[in-house]
Scaffold this motif. Sequence first.
Motif, PDB file in Angstrom:
ATOM      1  N   VAL A   1      10.276  -0.028  28.827  1.00  0.00           N
ATOM      2  CA  VAL A   1       9.718  -1.040  27.930  1.00  0.00           C
ATOM      3  C   VAL A   1       8.391  -1.525  28.511  1.00  0.00           C
ATOM      4  CG1 VAL A   1      10.055  -3.311  26.883  1.00  0.00           C
ATOM      5  CG2 VAL A   1      11.998  -1.747  27.130  1.00  0.00           C
ATOM      6  N   THR A   2       7.306  -1.284  27.794  1.00  0.00           N
ATOM      7  CA  THR A   2       5.964  -1.624  28.284  1.00  0.00           C
ATOM      8  C   THR A   2       5.222  -2.610  27.378  1.00  0.00           C
ATOM      9  OG1 THR A   2       5.019   0.266  27.108  1.00  0.00           O
ATOM     10  CG2 THR A   2       5.745   0.646  29.386  1.00  0.00           C
ATOM     11  N   GLN A   3       5.778  -2.898  26.220  1.00  0.00           N
ATOM     12  CA  GLN A   3       5.075  -3.714  25.229  1.00  0.00           C
ATOM     13  C   GLN A   3       4.971  -5.183  25.671  1.00  0.00           C
ATOM     14  OE1 GLN A   3       7.606  -1.680  24.632  1.00  0.00           O
ATOM     15  NE2 GLN A   3       7.237  -0.412  22.842  1.00  0.00           N
ATOM     16  N   PRO A   4       3.969  -5.899  25.116  1.00  0.00           N
ATOM     17  CA  PRO A   4       3.936  -7.347  25.294  1.00  0.00           C
ATOM     18  C   PRO A   4       5.276  -7.947  24.881  1.00  0.00           C
ATOM     19  CG  PRO A   4       1.898  -6.604  24.287  1.00  0.00           C
ATOM     20  CD  PRO A   4       2.809  -5.414  24.323  1.00  0.00           C
ATOM     21  N   LEU A   5       5.717  -8.935  25.654  1.00  0.00           N
ATOM     22  CA  LEU A   5       7.067  -9.464  25.483  1.00  0.00           C
ATOM     23  C   LEU A   5       7.061 -10.992  25.527  1.00  0.00           C
ATOM     24  CD1 LEU A   5      10.225  -9.461  25.689  1.00  0.00           C
ATOM     25  CD2 LEU A   5       9.957  -8.934  28.119  1.00  0.00           C
ATOM     26  N   LEU A   6       7.688 -11.590  24.507  1.00  0.00           N
ATOM     27  CA  LEU A   6       7.935 -13.031  24.475  1.00  0.00           C
ATOM     28  C   LEU A   6       9.445 -13.210  24.534  1.00  0.00           C
ATOM     29  CD1 LEU A   6       7.223 -16.052  23.953  1.00  0.00           C
ATOM     30  CD2 LEU A   6       7.231 -15.509  21.501  1.00  0.00           C
ATOM     31  N   LEU A   7       9.929 -13.901  25.562  1.00  0.00           N
ATOM     32  CA  LEU A   7      11.360 -14.104  25.728  1.00  0.00           C
ATOM     33  C   LEU A   7      11.660 -15.599  25.728  1.00  0.00           C
ATOM     34  CD1 LEU A   7      13.765 -12.172  28.056  1.00  0.00           C
ATOM     35  CD2 LEU A   7      13.964 -14.635  27.805  1.00  0.00           C
ATOM     36  N   LEU A   8      12.495 -16.022  24.795  1.00  0.00           N
ATOM     37  CA  LEU A   8      12.889 -17.426  24.673  1.00  0.00           C
ATOM     38  C   LEU A   8      14.392 -17.522  24.912  1.00  0.00           C
ATOM     39  CD1 LEU A   8      11.044 -16.539  21.841  1.00  0.00           C
ATOM     40  CD2 LEU A   8      10.555 -18.973  22.082  1.00  0.00           C
ATOM     41  N   HIS A   9      14.802 -18.400  25.826  1.00  0.00           N
ATOM     42  CA  HIS A   9      16.244 -18.493  26.089  1.00  0.00           C
ATOM     43  C   HIS A   9      16.683 -19.915  26.394  1.00  0.00           C
ATOM     44  CE1 HIS A   9      16.082 -18.672  30.608  1.00  0.00           C
ATOM     45  NE2 HIS A   9      14.924 -18.070  30.391  1.00  0.00           N
ATOM     46  N   SER A  10      17.969 -20.150  26.126  1.00  0.00           N
ATOM     47  CA  SER A  10      18.562 -21.479  26.261  1.00  0.00           C
ATOM     48  C   SER A  10      19.274 -21.622  27.602  1.00  0.00           C
ATOM     49  CB  SER A  10      19.580 -21.710  25.140  1.00  0.00           C
ATOM     50  OG  SER A  10      19.035 -21.430  23.873  1.00  0.00           O
TER      51      SER A  10
ATOM     52  N   ILE B   1      16.558  -8.866  32.532  1.00  0.00           N
ATOM     53  CA  ILE B   1      15.653  -8.149  31.627  1.00  0.00           C
ATOM     54  C   ILE B   1      14.208  -8.305  32.095  1.00  0.00           C
ATOM     55  CG2 ILE B   1      14.689  -8.170  29.288  1.00  0.00           C
ATOM     56  CD1 ILE B   1      17.608  -8.870  28.361  1.00  0.00           C
ATOM     57  N   LEU B   2      13.818  -9.526  32.402  1.00  0.00           N
ATOM     58  CA  LEU B   2      12.442  -9.777  32.852  1.00  0.00           C
ATOM     59  C   LEU B   2      12.130  -9.046  34.156  1.00  0.00           C
ATOM     60  CD1 LEU B   2      12.055 -13.585  32.040  1.00  0.00           C
ATOM     61  CD2 LEU B   2      10.955 -11.673  30.864  1.00  0.00           C
ATOM     62  N   SER B   3      13.133  -8.883  34.995  1.00  0.00           N
ATOM     63  CA  SER B   3      12.903  -8.230  36.290  1.00  0.00           C
ATOM     64  C   SER B   3      12.822  -6.710  36.180  1.00  0.00           C
ATOM     65  CB  SER B   3      14.015  -8.603  37.278  1.00  0.00           C
ATOM     66  OG  SER B   3      15.238  -7.954  36.949  1.00  0.00           O
TER      67      SER B   3
ATOM     68  N   SER C   1       8.860  -3.023  32.250  1.00  0.00           N
ATOM     69  CA  SER C   1       7.549  -2.703  32.832  1.00  0.00           C
ATOM     70  C   SER C   1       6.414  -3.439  32.140  1.00  0.00           C
ATOM     71  CB  SER C   1       7.313  -1.189  32.739  1.00  0.00           C
ATOM     72  OG  SER C   1       8.285  -0.479  33.485  1.00  0.00           O
ATOM     73  N   SER C   2       6.739  -4.293  31.172  1.00  0.00           N
ATOM     74  CA  SER C   2       5.716  -5.073  30.464  1.00  0.00           C
ATOM     75  C   SER C   2       4.935  -5.940  31.435  1.00  0.00           C
ATOM     76  CB  SER C   2       6.379  -5.964  29.406  1.00  0.00           C
ATOM     77  OG  SER C   2       7.208  -5.224  28.542  1.00  0.00           O
ATOM     78  N   THR C   3       3.613  -6.018  31.207  1.00  0.00           N
ATOM     79  CA  THR C   3       2.774  -6.885  32.041  1.00  0.00           C
ATOM     80  C   THR C   3       2.329  -8.135  31.288  1.00  0.00           C
ATOM     81  OG1 THR C   3       0.843  -5.577  31.390  1.00  0.00           O
ATOM     82  CG2 THR C   3       1.922  -4.988  33.457  1.00  0.00           C
ATOM     83  N   ASP C   4       2.349  -8.077  29.973  1.00  0.00           N
ATOM     84  CA  ASP C   4       2.014  -9.227  29.121  1.00  0.00           C
ATOM     85  C   ASP C   4       3.341  -9.881  28.742  1.00  0.00           C
ATOM     86  OD1 ASP C   4       1.368 -10.995  27.089  1.00  0.00           O
ATOM     87  OD2 ASP C   4       0.029  -9.612  26.031  1.00  0.00           O
ATOM     88  N   VAL C   5       3.756 -10.867  29.543  1.00  0.00           N
ATOM     89  CA  VAL C   5       5.083 -11.465  29.384  1.00  0.00           C
ATOM     90  C   VAL C   5       4.985 -12.988  29.355  1.00  0.00           C
ATOM     91  CG1 VAL C   5       7.380 -11.749  30.420  1.00  0.00           C
ATOM     92  CG2 VAL C   5       6.213  -9.537  30.566  1.00  0.00           C
TER      93      VAL C   5
END
Length: 260
Positions: free
Chosen positions: A182-191, A205-207, A210-214
């Motif tokens: 996974v290399t795409q820009p990633l927005l992760l929202l969690h509770s 997942i974040l660790s 391979s995405s750099t735009d996170v």
Amino acid sequence: MPVLPGAEPYRHEGGEVGVLLCHGFTGSPQSMRPWAEYLAERGLTVSVPLLPGHGTRWQDMQLTTWHDWYAEVDRALRELTARCSTVFVFGLSMGGALTLRLAARHGDAVRGIVLVNPGNKVHGLAAQALPVVRHLVPTTKGISSDIAKEGMTEVGYTRVPLHAAHSLRRFFRLVDGELPQVTQPLLLLHSPQDHVVPPADSARILSRVSSTDVKEVLLEQSYHVATLDHDAERIFEESLAFVERLAPGLVGGKGSRSGG
């Protein structure tokens, strides 16, 4: 079987930017509908498929596996990419895992991904026993409607079919192995307060991607189904800003045609 009221798939024909939204395990498009309509009102083309075995009765889900669920979102993504010049994929819970696999396998066809409380593992001691227990006991207690906001309910099953849960466990393991792709820009929202998926899943997942735009956003006021909870508007706004940044000049104006 007839589809439960509110669980119907949703589609809106908008502009050149398309968004595929993937709902969660035992859930339905109802959990994604307000998010989908928010994006549709801002001119995006939106697709929210109903996963096989979902949105009717748990017995129907018992006959499906992750292969069926993934095949449906893969089909919906191909449909969107044929229609739109730029496509994003958003997912909630298991829908997050489906999103990650689509990103890993479709590469540049997916411009960016947004995950809300994504699942990465089936937790608890019972998870280890699933391969055997699923042949002895058909279901366990449901996981739907983990929502802090009073009066809000999720259209989902009150029971979890264990054959399906076993398949989900296998799917999570598969996706975990594909995360480095996974290399795409990633927005992760969690509770932080999530009674279904622990924060450890988001951290893993974040660790591993391979995405750099996170970007990571905490949803302090919500439980698991955050798309129907107090932070829903925050999710909608953050995701739209994410799309507008990555597809500049392509978002805007009211959509013209919608369908449920």
